[in-house]
Design a protein around this motif. Structure first.
Motif, short mmCIF file in Angstrom:
data_model
loop_
_atom_site.label_atom_id
_atom_site.label_comp_id
_atom_site.label_asym_id
_atom_site.label_seq_id
_atom_site.Cartn_x
_atom_site.Cartn_y
_atom_site.Cartn_z
N SER A 42 -6.06 -2.48 -15.12
CA SER A 42 -5.39 -2.10 -13.88
C SER A 42 -6.39 -1.57 -12.86
O SER A 42 -6.33 -1.91 -11.67
CB SER A 42 -4.31 -1.06 -14.16
N ASN B 141 -7.23 -3.17 -9.13
CA ASN B 141 -7.21 -2.42 -7.88
C ASN B 141 -8.58 -2.39 -7.21
O ASN B 141 -8.67 -2.35 -5.98
CB ASN B 141 -6.72 -0.99 -8.14
N LYS C 101 -8.97 -4.03 -3.48
CA LYS C 101 -9.06 -2.95 -2.51
C LYS C 101 -9.05 -3.49 -1.08
O LYS C 101 -9.78 -4.42 -0.73
CB LYS C 101 -10.34 -2.14 -2.73
N GLU D 104 -1.43 -4.53 -5.47
CA GLU D 104 -1.34 -3.22 -6.10
C GLU D 104 -1.06 -3.40 -7.59
O GLU D 104 -0.12 -4.09 -7.97
CB GLU D 104 -0.23 -2.38 -5.45
N SER D 105 -1.89 -2.78 -8.41
CA SER D 105 -1.72 -2.88 -9.85
C SER D 105 -1.38 -1.51 -10.43
O SER D 105 -1.78 -0.47 -9.89
CB SER D 105 -3.01 -3.41 -10.50
#
Length: 504
Positions: A171, A175, A179, A184-185
């Protein structure tokens, strides 16, 4: 099926022959002078790429910036040959040794696909569930008089993995790559606060969900904060470890009861080994005609890892680890120590702490926050030694590990290969030492000799003597002898493996 093999760029002519099924060849690893064998099987397979900016991938410029900031200079072999298959929307089964860059090989295509769908949705004026992760698109068709539905997460991608630490790592990597992008994780796993997970999922903003099977199944059955009805990308990471830990029934429940049909999504299995159970799982969960990508020798240790086996009785181990730790501390290097039990981890860690060495520990009896803190201390250098059970052996990319020490050898060769894979990652050379106690490790001796020989490592004389005493051959010098040993270990050369009809 045909077992015809050919080098990339060659082929039959005039349409007389059936489509070629396999690309096979040798290529130079990106960070070494060593050739890596690769094999890609499947009728619709895509050619490999050489750079992350290859037009065949079509990565967003911001994504490329993030890749560069993450320190990825050139694609590793599994990335070169795995990413084009996923970008073409093909299902894949990828086998490559630990530390070869498998995580980025599926995260980067998934992020790119989500970005493209988000752009299409924005241009057409429709809300994309894969870009927003929310339920707004489904609720818009309901009557205005209907009760307002609470927001919940509809991820576009689901990634399953076996351990808490690996879920968090994947995760975080997602992200990091995403970025500044509408990606979105979030990771859900046992040991993490349920309140935090419920709060985050209720926001409906997560589009890449990483999960351990048990916690995911609990969330799906007990709470109305998550739906897998819009998943377009499904990944099972460390598939062989999932099987070893008994997660396959839970994965089956998730797939059969909650996940979109496999024909409506892109599916990927990643594994360091490919036993029969994983073959069966792949046939059930991947679409027919999936692409099989193999890098190196199936089940083999990373060729970037130097392996040393040291004879050490139980009474000698503390003295020997003390000397090793002293030398490493003088050189400002980090050591990861593996033991087989929680009790032994605590014993070794306490011994090192009493010797005023900076040692941390990680095992399943610690809370999740304690385990996370140990990893942070080790990566930050506040601890230069991490003593662990096999909870740290799978999947984790622990940065800066200079040496792996098997204080206790595991009971099987697969676990040994996974442990030593915590160093020598992504083309960087690594070093391992394993204490061999004939009283407890004799049954592993033959497998160790085979693994060392197949990896072009030196076999210590005492280890050959142990094998000879057990009635086994002392040397494995000829190609025929080495092949026999690899077959016994179920470590198969790519070309031999793909000629087996039942593997497909």
């Amino acid at each position: 099926m045909s077992s015809t093999r050919f080098k990339p760029g060659t082929g039959g002519g005039g349409g007389v022959y059936k489509p070629k099924l396999t690309f096979e060849g040798e290529e130079l690893d990106y960070n070494t002078d060593r050739d890596i064998h690769y094999c890609i099987r499947g009728v619709n397979k895509q050619n490999g790429i050489t750079t992350f900016s290859d037009p065949q991938l079509g990565f967003d410029h911001k994504l490329l910036d993030n890749v560069a900031k993450a320190g990825l200079r050139k694609p590793t072999p599994i990335q070169r040959h795995g990413m084009p298959q996923l970008m073409a929307g093909l299902d894949v089964m990828c086998c490559s040794h630990t530390g070869s860059g498998k995580t980025a090989s599926y995260l980067l295509p998934i992020i790119t696909k989500i970005l493209r769908e988000s752009t299409i949705a924005a241009n057409t004026g429709h809300t994309s569930s894969s870009s927003s992760g929310s339920a707004s698109s489904s609720s818009s068709s309901t009557s205005s008089s209907a009760p307002e539905r609470k927001p919940k997460t509809f991820p576009a991608a689901l990634i399953l993995c076996p351990t808490h630490e690996l879920a968090l790592q994947i995760s975080n990597d997602a992200n990091m790559f995403g970025k500044g992008l509408p990606v979105e994780s979030f990771a859900v796993f046992g040991g993490q606060s349920m309140g935090i997970e419920l709060s985050r999922l209720k926001r409906g903003t997560v589009n890449i969900l990483v999960a351990t099977p048990g916690r995911l199944l609990h969330l799906l059955t007990e709470f109305d904060v998550l739906s897998l009805g819009k998943v377009k990308y499904f990944v099972v990471d460390e598939a062989d470890e999932m099987f070893d830990r008994g997660f396959f029934p839970q994965i089956g429940d998730i797939v059969n009861q909650f996940l979109t049909p496999k024909d409506e999504r892109t599916n990927a299995l990643f594994s360091a080994t490919f036993p029969n159970q994983i073959q069966h799982f792949a046939k059930k969960q991947l679409r027919s005609g999936y692409i099989f990508v193999v890098i190196g020798i199936l089940g083999g240790a990373s060729p970037d890892v130097c392996q040393e086996i040291v004879c050490a009785s139980r009474a000698e181990k503390q003295m020997k680890i003390h000397k090793i730790v002293e030398n490493l501390e003088n050189e400002d290097k980090k050591l990861l120590v593996f033991c087989n039990s929680i009790e032994k981890v605590n014993e070794v860690a306490d011994f090192l702490v009493r010797g005023e060495f900076k040692a941390a520990r990680i095992h399943s009896d610690l809370t999740q926050s304690e385990r996370t803190q140990s990893l942070k201390d080790f990566e930050a250098g506040r601890a230069t030694i991490l003593v662990a059970t096999s909870v740290a052996a799978r999947g984790l990319n622990i940065r800066g590990v200079d040496l792996i020490l098997n204080y206790e050898l595991p009971t099987n060769i697969t676990e040994y290969i996974q442990r030593i894979g915590r160093t020598g990652r992504v083309g960087v050379a690594g070093e391992t030492i394993s204490f061999f106690d004939e009283d407890t490790d004799a049954e592993l001796a033959n497998d160790l000799v085979g693994a060392l020989s197949s990896g072009n490592q030196n076999v210590p004389e005492f280890l050959s003597d142990v094998c000879e005493a057990a009635g086994e051959e002392k040397e494995y010098e000829t190609e025929e002898d080495l092949y026999f040993k690899m077959k016994k270990l179920k470590i198969k050369r790519c070309a031999d493996y793909f000629e087996e009809e039942d593997a497909w």
